[in-house]
Design a protein around this motif. Structure first.
Motif, PDB file in Angstrom:
ATOM      1  N   ALA A   1       1.197  -3.001   1.646  1.00  0.00           N
ATOM      2  CA  ALA A   1       0.472  -3.721   0.601  1.00  0.00           C
ATOM      3  C   ALA A   1       0.501  -2.914  -0.682  1.00  0.00           C
ATOM      4  O   ALA A   1       0.535  -1.673  -0.661  1.00  0.00           O
ATOM      5  CB  ALA A   1      -0.975  -3.973   1.018  1.00  0.00           C
ATOM      6  N   VAL A   2       0.498  -3.626  -1.809  1.00  0.00           N
ATOM      7  CA  VAL A   2       0.240  -2.989  -3.092  1.00  0.00           C
ATOM      8  C   VAL A   2      -1.264  -2.778  -3.187  1.00  0.00           C
ATOM      9  O   VAL A   2      -2.039  -3.729  -3.075  1.00  0.00           O
ATOM     10  CB  VAL A   2       0.727  -3.862  -4.258  1.00  0.00           C
ATOM     11  N   VAL A   3      -1.677  -1.530  -3.353  1.00  0.00           N
ATOM     12  CA  VAL A   3      -3.094  -1.196  -3.379  1.00  0.00           C
ATOM     13  C   VAL A   3      -3.510  -0.806  -4.791  1.00  0.00           C
ATOM     14  O   VAL A   3      -2.886   0.069  -5.411  1.00  0.00           O
ATOM     15  CB  VAL A   3      -3.409  -0.053  -2.396  1.00  0.00           C
ATOM     16  N   MET A   4      -4.553  -1.478  -5.288  1.00  0.00           N
ATOM     17  CA  MET A   4      -5.181  -1.047  -6.526  1.00  0.00           C
ATOM     18  C   MET A   4      -6.255  -0.036  -6.154  1.00  0.00           C
ATOM     19  O   MET A   4      -7.282  -0.374  -5.574  1.00  0.00           O
ATOM     20  CB  MET A   4      -5.777  -2.216  -7.311  1.00  0.00           C
ATOM     21  N   GLU A   5      -5.984   1.206  -6.441  1.00  0.00           N
ATOM     22  CA  GLU A   5      -6.834   2.311  -6.034  1.00  0.00           C
ATOM     23  C   GLU A   5      -8.074   2.405  -6.932  1.00  0.00           C
ATOM     24  O   GLU A   5      -8.146   1.730  -7.967  1.00  0.00           O
ATOM     25  CB  GLU A   5      -6.010   3.599  -6.039  1.00  0.00           C
ATOM     26  N   PRO A   6      -9.062   3.229  -6.564  1.00  0.00           N
ATOM     27  CA  PRO A   6     -10.303   3.294  -7.333  1.00  0.00           C
ATOM     28  C   PRO A   6     -10.105   3.608  -8.817  1.00  0.00           C
ATOM     29  O   PRO A   6     -10.902   3.165  -9.662  1.00  0.00           O
ATOM     30  CB  PRO A   6     -11.087   4.404  -6.627  1.00  0.00           C
ATOM     31  N   ASP A   7      -9.048   4.364  -9.176  1.00  0.00           N
ATOM     32  CA  ASP A   7      -8.803   4.675 -10.591  1.00  0.00           C
ATOM     33  C   ASP A   7      -7.860   3.674 -11.249  1.00  0.00           C
ATOM     34  O   ASP A   7      -7.365   3.912 -12.352  1.00  0.00           O
ATOM     35  CB  ASP A   7      -8.256   6.093 -10.742  1.00  0.00           C
ATOM     36  N   SER A   8      -7.602   2.547 -10.567  1.00  0.00           N
ATOM     37  CA  SER A   8      -6.769   1.433 -11.049  1.00  0.00           C
ATOM     38  C   SER A   8      -5.268   1.688 -10.927  1.00  0.00           C
ATOM     39  O   SER A   8      -4.465   0.865 -11.371  1.00  0.00           O
ATOM     40  CB  SER A   8      -7.105   1.060 -12.502  1.00  0.00           C
ATOM     41  N   THR A   9      -4.873   2.807 -10.336  1.00  0.00           N
ATOM     42  CA  THR A   9      -3.460   3.017 -10.054  1.00  0.00           C
ATOM     43  C   THR A   9      -3.006   2.032  -8.981  1.00  0.00           C
ATOM     44  O   THR A   9      -3.716   1.775  -8.017  1.00  0.00           O
ATOM     45  CB  THR A   9      -3.217   4.450  -9.552  1.00  0.00           C
ATOM     46  N   GLN A  10      -1.787   1.473  -9.145  1.00  0.00           N
ATOM     47  CA  GLN A  10      -1.229   0.531  -8.172  1.00  0.00           C
ATOM     48  C   GLN A  10      -0.015   1.150  -7.513  1.00  0.00           C
ATOM     49  O   GLN A  10       1.016   1.365  -8.156  1.00  0.00           O
ATOM     50  CB  GLN A  10      -0.852  -0.784  -8.852  1.00  0.00           C
TER      51      GLN A  10
END
Length: 299
Positions: free
Chosen positions: A115-124
């Motif tokens: 999956a493409v994950v949008m991490e807590p700092d908005s990095t994908q």
């Protein structure tokens, strides 16, 4: 790689919050008959698979009876949901309140849901979720922001947001060449081939119902490019039915085209009083079912 604001990434890659507010997205399923260029919808079998005001999108079949997709909760956080056509049950494959998962699918080795994950700092970035239930693993720590992708030979071909958006292939750590610049959001590996198909945004023309974009593929073994005609006018999401046939939709109507042909042929319409505008699709030849994403009509 340049960093982009969260709002810009969401707008370009998924759907803007304004669009979501207009009605959200649901999955619909319809039975099919025939194969390849003779594929037809059975419209009377069409029905909503999900029916919520939130976002249900990006479906992919992972075997002959199960589907995964990205679903938003009431707070706008997205998780991976698994649906079984055998049992009719929905199951949270992921439940991560601090990050969102998009575009889930099965890896080539069948040991992970990626999956493409949008991490807590908005990095994908691209992550792997073991089917065994073990903790998720970051796959490519140096490739971001990833928007869309598909698999070939246990490596990912990825749409990376930039100026322009690019298609890259991760041969190995530190060996991630750009295959094409200025690509669209559909990245789909061609079945039973060494090619990854994509939208070539530098090849556009005006059609009767909007822009038509060139569909191109890159052969990862031969290092060659292949021209595969143009999209259905006004549409930007394609999938492969088999090695030689593409599927696209416009409005509530679905079309098929042979890669060597130029004309899109209608395979049927999915009527609905509550939904319209088919976008993404997933097809299972084993189940003879087509799952589509439809937008909820604004009330």
């Amino acid at each position: 790689m340049p960093r982009f604001p969260l709002a810009l990434i969401l707008f370009l890659l998924f759907q803007s919050q304004a669009t979501l507010a207009q009605g959200g997205f649901d999955l619909w399923v319809v039975d099919t008959e025939g194969k390849g260029g003779k594929l037809k919808l059975l419209p009377d079998t069409g029905k909503a698979l999900t029916d919520r005001p939130e976002y249900d999108n990006q479906p992919n079949f992972i075997n002959d009876s199960e589907l995964v997709f990205s679903a938003a909760d009431e707070k706008g956080n997205h998780d991976i949901i698994l649906y079984s056509f055998r049992t009719g049950n929905f199951t949270n494959f992921s439940k991560t309140p601090d990050r969102s998962e998009f575009s889930p699918t099965l890896t080539d080795c069948k040991q992970y849901i990626s999956a493409v994950v949008m991490e807590p700092d908005s990095t994908q970035r691209l992550w792997l979720y073991p089917v065994s239930g073990e903790p998720a693993e970051l796959l490519y720590d140096d490739i971001a922001p990833v928007g869309y992708y598909d698999w070939y030979d246990n490596r990912a071909a990825m749409f990376v947001l930039g100026e322009p958006n690019s298609l890259v292939y991760a041969w190995a750590k530190g060996n991630v060449p750009t295959l094409e610049n200025n690509v669209g959001r559909s990245i789909k590996t061609r079945p039973k081939s060494d090619q990854v198909g994509y939208l070539a945004m530098d090849a556009q023309r005006e059609g009767q119902n909007g822009k038509e974009t060139g569909i191109r593929s890159y052969d990862l073994k031969r290092g060659t490019y292949n021209e595969l005609g143009f999209t259905l006018s006004g549409s930007q999401d394609f999938i492969w039915v088999d090695k030689n046939h593409l599927l696209m939709a416009r409005g509530e109507e679905v079309f098929v085209r042979k890669t060597s042909g130029s004309e899109w042929q209608s395979i049927g319409t999915l009527p609905s009083q509550s939904h319209h505008k088919i976008t993404r699709m997933a097809y299972s030849p084993d189940l003879n079912k087509l799952v589509v994403v439809m937008q909820r009509k604004q009330q």
